[in-house]
Structures are given as C-alpha cells and as structure tokens.
Motif scaffolding. Structure first.
Motif, short mmCIF file in Angstrom:
data_model
loop_
_atom_site.label_atom_id
_atom_site.label_comp_id
_atom_site.label_asym_id
_atom_site.label_seq_id
_atom_site.Cartn_x
_atom_site.Cartn_y
_atom_site.Cartn_z
N ARG A 232 40.41 43.32 60.92
CA ARG A 232 39.75 42.75 59.90
C ARG A 232 38.88 43.56 58.85
O ARG A 232 38.87 43.15 57.85
N ALA A 233 38.45 44.80 59.17
CA ALA A 233 37.73 45.57 58.35
C ALA A 233 38.76 46.30 57.11
O ALA A 233 38.14 46.58 55.91
N GLN A 234 39.93 46.02 57.36
CA GLN A 234 40.73 46.61 56.42
C GLN A 234 41.40 45.47 55.54
O GLN A 234 42.25 45.89 54.51
N LEU A 235 40.95 44.25 55.52
CA LEU A 235 41.40 43.17 54.69
C LEU A 235 40.39 42.92 53.75
O LEU A 235 38.97 42.98 53.95
N TYR A 236 40.82 42.14 52.72
CA TYR A 236 40.15 41.72 51.60
C TYR A 236 40.48 40.48 50.86
O TYR A 236 41.78 40.36 50.64
N GLY A 237 39.73 39.31 50.97
CA GLY A 237 40.05 38.12 50.45
C GLY A 237 40.94 37.39 51.29
O GLY A 237 41.51 36.19 50.90
N VAL A 238 41.27 37.60 52.64
CA VAL A 238 42.06 36.90 53.41
C VAL A 238 41.53 37.38 54.98
O VAL A 238 41.13 38.31 55.09
N GLY A 239 41.47 36.07 55.45
CA GLY A 239 40.90 36.53 57.05
C GLY A 239 42.03 36.59 58.00
O GLY A 239 43.19 36.04 57.58
N PRO A 240 41.75 37.26 59.12
CA PRO A 240 42.82 37.53 60.09
C PRO A 240 43.51 36.33 60.67
O PRO A 240 44.67 36.51 61.26
N SER A 241 42.98 35.27 60.46
CA SER A 241 43.48 33.91 60.94
C SER A 241 43.86 32.89 60.30
O SER A 241 43.82 31.64 60.35
N ASP A 242 43.75 33.29 58.78
CA ASP A 242 44.23 32.28 57.68
C ASP A 242 45.63 31.43 58.12
O ASP A 242 46.56 32.19 58.23
N PRO A 243 45.52 30.29 58.29
CA PRO A 243 46.87 29.44 58.73
C PRO A 243 47.96 29.78 57.64
O PRO A 243 48.98 29.91 58.11
N HIS A 244 47.63 29.94 56.41
CA HIS A 244 48.81 30.20 55.60
C HIS A 244 49.67 31.34 55.78
O HIS A 244 50.91 31.34 55.50
N VAL A 245 49.06 32.47 56.33
CA VAL A 245 49.60 33.56 56.67
C VAL A 245 50.69 33.31 57.76
O VAL A 245 52.00 33.65 57.52
N PHE A 246 50.24 32.63 58.73
CA PHE A 246 51.03 32.27 59.96
C PHE A 246 52.11 31.42 59.84
O PHE A 246 53.36 31.36 60.33
N VAL A 247 51.87 30.27 58.91
CA VAL A 247 52.90 29.52 58.37
C VAL A 247 54.01 30.11 57.70
O VAL A 247 55.23 30.09 57.75
N LEU A 248 53.74 31.26 56.84
CA LEU A 248 54.73 32.05 55.98
C LEU A 248 55.47 32.99 57.00
O LEU A 248 56.62 32.95 56.98
N VAL A 249 54.82 33.42 57.90
CA VAL A 249 55.41 34.35 58.78
C VAL A 249 56.39 33.70 59.84
O VAL A 249 57.56 34.00 59.84
N SER A 250 55.91 32.37 60.10
CA SER A 250 56.80 31.34 61.04
C SER A 250 58.02 31.05 60.19
O SER A 250 59.18 31.10 60.77
N ALA A 251 58.01 30.76 58.85
CA ALA A 251 58.88 30.43 58.17
C ALA A 251 59.99 31.37 57.86
O ALA A 251 61.06 31.10 57.98
N VAL A 252 59.44 32.62 57.64
CA VAL A 252 60.30 33.68 57.23
C VAL A 252 61.29 34.39 58.47
O VAL A 252 62.42 34.26 58.56
N LEU A 253 60.62 34.07 59.54
CA LEU A 253 61.11 34.42 60.84
C LEU A 253 62.49 33.54 61.32
O LEU A 253 63.17 33.92 61.90
N SER A 254 62.02 32.24 61.00
CA SER A 254 62.78 31.06 61.57
C SER A 254 63.90 30.98 60.54
O SER A 254 65.02 30.92 61.23
#
Length: 809
Positions: A761-783
């Motif tokens: 978390r301390a190394q992030l800026y402008g994005v949270g560690p649980s932002d939904p769009h990140v996991f939607v993107l990761v799931s879409a790419v992996l799928s």
C-alpha cells in the motif's frame, strides 16, 4: 554408493530420449532460478552485505524535526530531516553518550581546473573516517586544527587517483587545482568509498568554511556519531533532545536519532523485499509447472515401474531413481538459471534508479552462486518428491491391470497444481497492475508547464574570484545567457536558481500586505526575464518580468511598520499563494521576505517543483537582475526542434574560449522528470516482467494439463462422438474443464492478491490495493490467455476419429 552413478547415467539416457520434455523442464526451472537469483543479487548487494564500517549498527545520524512543517506544502519535504548547525555539532561532541561525533556536508560541484570538468566533494571533519571505523588507503586524514583553520589539504578518492593520475606512486604531496586554487593531496580514500549518495572524488576540510556557514542559523551540516559502549539509541536520543529541541509555534523543533543502516537503507528495504517476494512466487509457479509435467510423466511409466517392482525392486529404490532423474533436471536448470542470472543481473543494475544505495556493489559472486545452488536443490526436492513418491507407491498388480487409480490421483494432483499456478499468477499480475497504474497516475498529472522541447543546463564557476564576487559572477552568467539565446535551434532561454524537478528550491518565511506579523511560508525561485515564456507557463494575471524592472531597487523599510516606500522590488506569485494568502487578486499587493518588500506584478500557474507527488505549494518568483548578490547558475532552454540535438552545442557554448564557467549537467526536462519516478518505474517494470512470466507459465501448465487429459480420455471422447456428440460439444467439454480450473484459481488468487496489496500500500499512488477495476482487468487478461491455451487442445479433441480410437483400444 555405487548405485548413484548408475542412477545418474540412467537418468541422463532417459532424458536424452525425451528431449522435448527435458528442455521444457530445464528452461522453466532456469527461468525461475535465474530471476530469483538475479533479484537476490540486488537484495544482497544493497541490503544484506555488511557495511564497510566498524559496527555499523552503532553509527547514528541526528536530525532536527519540525512537526508543524509536516502539513505545510512549502516545507513538508524537510519536516523530519533538517540538518544541524555548527554550534549544534559542537554541543553534541561534548556528550559522553557518543564515542565520537563527526560532521560532513555535500558541497556544490567543484571545477577541476586541469581538465575543465566538475567533481563531487564533501566537507568532512578530521574524525569523519575514524567515526565510521575506517581510515585512508594512503596518507592521512585531516588534523583537528584543520577543522577550524583554513588549509589547502585534500583527500582524493581511490578511483580518482586511478583515473586522473593513473595510480601513480608519490601521489601524496601532489598538487591539484580546484576552483582555480592549488590543493595538496594528503591522502587517498579506500576503494569504492561511499557513505551516502554519490561517491565523492574529494574530501575537503571544514576549516575553509566561512563565518556565515558556521553561524547558528545555517542548518547545513550532516552529523554522524558512534554510540559509546553500553549506550542505547533511546538513551542517546534523550540526551540530544535538550540540545536540539526548542523554538515555539511553527518553528518549534524536536530531534530524531536514527541508526545509519535504517537511515540510508530503510526506504529501499520494503520495495526490494517486495520484488524478491515476487520472484519467489514466480519460482513457485515454475516449480509447480515442472511438478505437473513430471507428475504427468509418471502415467507413461506405470508398466515400467510395475515390472521393476515385480522383479523385486523396493519402493525406496524406485523412488530414488525417479528423484535422481528430477535431480539431473534440477542441476541442469540450476546451470541455466546461473547463466540467466549472469545476464539478468547487469540488466537489473542498468535499470535501477541511480539513487538506489550501493547498487554498484551488486554482482553475481560466490554468495549469489551459493544461493543459486540452494535454490536448485530445493526445487529438485519440491519438483521431484510428488512424482517419485506417487510413481513408486502404486502396487504392481494395480499398475499392470489398468493404472486407473494412479491416473485418477495424478489427474487430481495436476488439476490442483494448475489451479495453484493460476492463483499465484493472479497475485503477481495484480501487483504489477497496481504498480504500473501508480506510474501512470504519477506521470499523467499536470505539472504546470510544457515539458516538450525543454532542456535544463547547470554551470559552476571555474575560477575562485567568481565564488565570492557576486556581481562579476552574475555578469558572466548573464553574458552566457545571451550566447545561449543566440544558438541556432534555441527558441527561448532563461536563467533560474533551480529548474523544476531540480530538487533545490528554497523556502522562505514571508509576510503579505494586510496581514502584518503573521508567519507564512512559501517556496522562492529566482529567475530572469523570459522564464515563464520558456517554461510554457501562461500568466494568469498581470505580466512577466521585463528588462525595465531591473532599475527598481529593493529597499528595506527604515523602521518596523514603515511600509511607505518610493521604490520597491517586483515579484510574481503562484496561484496557490494568491489563493491562500490574498484570497483573491494578488496583483498590486505586496509581499516581504528577508525584510525586503516586493510589488506583485503577476500571478503564474502552480508548477511542480521537486516531484510529481508535490501538492500545490505557495510560491513566489523574484527577478534575478534586481538581486546582483544572487548569482543564478542554471538555465532552461526551449528548443525549436529535437532538444537532444542541442546538448553538444550547449556544452560547447558554456566552455568555449576563455570561459570562466564549467558545465555540471545538460538534461532534457523529460529526463529530469523521469528521474523522480525512477524507483516507481523500476518496481513496475520488474513486477510486470514477473507477472508476464507467471502468466506464460500458467498458460503452459494449463495447456499441458488439457493436452494430456485429452490424450488420456481419447476413448471417452471417441465414444461420445460415435454416439452423436458434435465437435462443438467436445470443444465445450474441454473448455469447461479448463474454465473450472481457471475459476478455482481466480477464487483463491483474488483474496491472496488483496492481502498482498495491503503489503505494498505504501508504494502506491492514486490507486488503492483493492480497487475493483484492477482485479477486473487482471481476471480478464488471465481468462483471455487461458482461453487461448485451451483452444488448441479443445480443437484437437473435437477432431478425434472415433473409429481409429476404438480400434486402438
């Protein structure tokens, strides 16, 4: 013991007969071991290797802390790390809690007269090296008298001795001219001497400092001390508090004492350990991939194992043979991994930010090779244990009958392994996405100026008179500005005390008209006419500085409160200063700093000064020609075309003829801006590489599992087609099986990625560690990648010939 060579020879022959599988396993292991070993070499060189100093954990650095500055945009950059004054240093030397206390400071770049280049130097007290627990390589350190009395003594770095003097004998006592003054070399520093930041070429004594530099208001001295025996950090901190604490209101100060390892390497620990953790996850994915491949291989050997068991071979003997075969592949993978590490490590060093401490110490040496050997052995055990135990534990009669029990167990194990691979890949991809978005969010912020075609140039005097004669120095710099403006390809140019992202803005306490006596703070910048045009900063109100403003002298009020002045200086303020301190239009108002009143003639847009994360800070600009005692020595230049084409011409124009100035740097503004996010970009780049490799390995594992499953179920598939199943039905069957594995991996991987996100978390800026769009993107790419890996096995299954299959069975 005689059986071991036999086992090895048999293993080599077996893998020589299966080159495709062997090469795949070796390259997969080599990728994982190489990446982990290379990252370990960086972690080892930067963090784990002991410092060159004696008992480094007993070395401490002292700082002044101003809590009230923490939320002040103009001062927050230095709220807990302000340096000490010379009287502070002398007072700390009297404390019994310290074995010794030394002071040092990084000086400006000094000009080497013989070569015309510039070099980094430190001022250091006579006990600087002894406090660190080291000494010079040759000659002596400064004497205690040279701490207070001017001297021409100088120490030179070992590297400068080799480069400038060819390592010549008799270096002690040689003369060298710095800033047009002769210096006597009295010592040579140890090889690769580096205390903090850029390694210095020269050490200068403190006795040459002026009275102003030693004044109690000049907080420019770094202090390093060695704790006395039996004294803890907390005890020493409580003793320095009465000396350094004090003040009132916004200037109230406390003190902070930190160990040198924590002070210098603390900020690098979490990011590097994060990257090392990511490489370990990649290694586990590689291990899982290999284990799946070897576990699948046991199915083709069930008859061989059954015959060997039936002929009297003990289970442990068969298991040992299979483990030896894994060890041969593990050893080969380790060799490939070491070779990969030899190639990857220099790449990691070249990509690393320059400010990463001790990055030059990184190398693939005996310590790193030992780590690679240990990792290779661990991977051999992890990859080979399950296949060897599984393959050797099936009773011979079951294996000879059908092997279905083994097949079912192997199939379940392989599915679990692939699901784990997908889950680990989700963790790595999510981390890469978060860190990548951090870089995007940082660099996409408006900076307040146009960085296209912009360069920055730094210069220093090459002659001693220019160090003290400010009007003469200002004249030399002004003439240089005229020559720069006349260069072909230069659209405009201006002088500045520090260009944006140059990390050397000054801050001042100011007073504004209508709010007498109220302590306010703002960043100050000294610039020439044409600065705002060159920077591409369009004035919001009022005007820029003009040449006629030079005739307006800055006058101090005769008495406090007497603000009726006939002539004033001029200033331009930032939009944030206007908003905070004037609450409206600031043009026509006045500000005062250092007892000097300035008329506000314009309002400029807010601009980032040090880095992308800067908040909008109150700032004001003063005109260089009104202050001849401020010799501005940096330039911003706007090119009409490619800015890099001007670099050589700019260097030449500074040093041409009998120039009294030397170049310290010529950089494009975009290079300087990129440098401030080098740490974030480094983490994002490596994390993305690990995530991409994890995605590839997971896809390969899924492809291999489905391919083997299709081969093993060819009879079932043939029967389905024979009784009327269409090709699309078979494709959906295979895709559904793979989809369930991917879904299971996602269900396990997303929570793990959320937990891992909290760690960074301390190394992030402008994005949270649980932002939904990140996991939607990761799931879409992996799928999507998983679907690509499933398509070929599914198509092959749909093309099964039922007649040929039934005949073969």
């Amino acid at each position: 013991m005689s059986l071991v060579p036999t086992d090895i020879r048999y293993a080599v022959r077996r893998w020589a007969a299966r080159p495709g599988l062997a090469i795949t396993v070796v390259l997969t292991l080599g990728l994982g071991i190489g990446a982990t070993t290379a990252i370990f070499s960086v972690v080892d060189g930067v963090l784990l290797r002991p410092l060159a100093w004696r008992e480094p954990d007993r070395l401490v650095s002292a700082y002044i802390v101003r809590e009230a500055w923490r939320t002040d945009p103009a001062l927050s950059f230095n709220w807990n790390s302000q340096f000490l004054s010379w009287p502070n240093f002398r007072d700390l030397q009297k404390l019994n809690e310290f074995e010794s206390v030394a002071a040092w400071r990084r000086t400006r770049l000094i000009a080497v007269w013989e070569t015309g280049d510039v070099a980094q130097a430190l001022n250091a007290t006579s006990n600087f090296l002894t406090t660190l627990g080291t000494g010079p390589y040759l000659g002596r350190m400064f004497t205690t008298a040279e701490d207070d009395t001017a001297s021409d003594s100088i120490l030179i770095s070992y590297e400068a001795w080799q480069r400038r003097f060819g390592g010549a004998d008799g270096i002690i006592g040689r003369q060298i001219r710095l800033d047009d003054a002769s210096r006597t070399i009295v010592g040579v520093l140890a090889p690769r001497f580096q205390y903090e930041g850029e390694p210095p070429e020269f050490l200068l004594p403190f006795g040459n400092l002026t009275a102003g530099e030693r004044a109690d208001y000049n907080n420019s001295f770094r202090v390093v001390a060695r704790l006395a025996d039996g004294v803890t950090l907390e005890q020493a901190a409580s003793r320095i508090a009465p000396i350094l604490n004090g003040g009132q209101g916004r200037n109230q100060r406390t003190s902070r004492l930190a160990t040198v390892p924590d002070d210098q390497f603390g900020p690098a620990r979490a990011p590097l350990y994060m990257l090392f953790g990511a490489s370990v996850l990649l290694l586990l994915i590689a291990c899982a991939n290999v284990a799946g491949l070897l576990l699948g291989e046991t199915g083709t050997r069930r008859h061989e194992v059954a015959v060997r068991r039936a002929l009297g071979a003990a289970q442990w003997r068969v298991a040992r043979q299979m483990l030896t075969e894994s060890a041969v592949l593990g050893a080969a993978g380790g060799v490939v991994g070491v070779i990969a590490a030899w190639w990857i490590t220099p790449l990691l060093v070249s990509l690393a930010p320059a400010r990463l401490p001790r990055i030059d110490m990184v190398a693939v040496d005996a310590r790193v090779l030992l780590f690679a050997v240990i990792v290779s052995g661990a991977m051999t055990i992890l990859c080979g244990a399950a296949p060897s135990l599984t393959g050797s534990s099936i009773p011979p009669i079951d294996a000879l009958r059908s092997g279905r029990g083994l097949a079912r167990f192997r199939s379940r194990s392989q599915r679990l392994i692939v699901a784990c691979q997908v889950a680990l890949a989700v963790v790595l991809l999510a981390g890469a996405a978060l860190l990548g978005e951090t870089v995007v969010r940082l660099t996409s912020q408006p900076v307040g100026f146009d960085d296209r075609g912009l360069l920055a140039v730094g210069v220093v005097p090459r002659q001693r008179p220019l160090l003290t004669n400010m009007p003469q120095r200002a004249q030399a710099v002004s003439e240089l500005l005229a020559r720069i403006r006349a260069l072909p390809g230069v659209e405009s140019a201006a002088m500045t005390a520090s260009p944006p992202f140059g990390n050397s803005y000054g801050s001042n306490s100011i007073e504004v008209s209508g709010r007498p006596g109220e302590p306010l703070s703002a960043q100050r910048q000294t610039v020439s006419d044409g600065f705002f045009t060159t920077m591409g900063m369009r004035m919001l109100r009022g005007r820029e500085f003009e040449l006629q403003d030079a005739s307006r002298k800055i006058v101090e009020p005769a008495l406090p409160g007497n603000e009726s002045l006939d002539s004033l200086g001029v200033a331009i303020v930032s939009q944030e200063l206007e908003r905070r301190y004037f609450g409206g239009n600031a043009t026509g108002q006045r500000i005062r700093f250092n007892r000097m009143w300035l008329d506000v003639i314009g309002v400029a847009p807010d601009a980032k000064s040090r880095q992308y994360t800067d908040e909008a800070a109150p700032a004001f600009y003063v005109y260089s020609k009104q202050m001849p005692y401020i010799a501005v020595g940096q330039f911003v230049v706007r090119a009409s075309g490619d800015p890099t084409a001007l670099v050589a011409a700019l260097r030449d124009v500074v040093t041409s003829g009998d120039s009294q100035l030397a170049v310290t740097y010529v950089d494009t503004m975009r290079t300087m801006m990129a440098r401030t996010v080098a740490n974030e970009r480094y983490r994002a780049t490596l994390s993305s590489a690990f995530g991409g490799a994890a995605l590839l390995l997971a896809a390969i594992g899924l492809f291999g599992l489905l391919t083997r499953a299709v081969n093993e179920r060819r009879l079932e598939i043939g029967v389905r087609i024979a009784v009327g199943a269409k090709p699309g039905d078979v494709v959906r069957l295979v895709m559904r099986e793979g989809g369930l594995l991917v879904a299971g991996g996602l269900l396990a991987g997303v929570p793990a990625a959320l937990a891992a996100g909290q760690l960074i978390r301390a190394q992030l800026y402008g994005v949270g560690p649980s932002d939904p769009h990140v996991f939607v993107l990761v799931s879409a790419v992996l799928s999507s990648v998983a679907c690509g890996a499933m398509v070929l096995p599914a198509i092959r299954a749909s093309r099964t010939d039922p007649i040929s299959t039934l005949r073969a069975e």
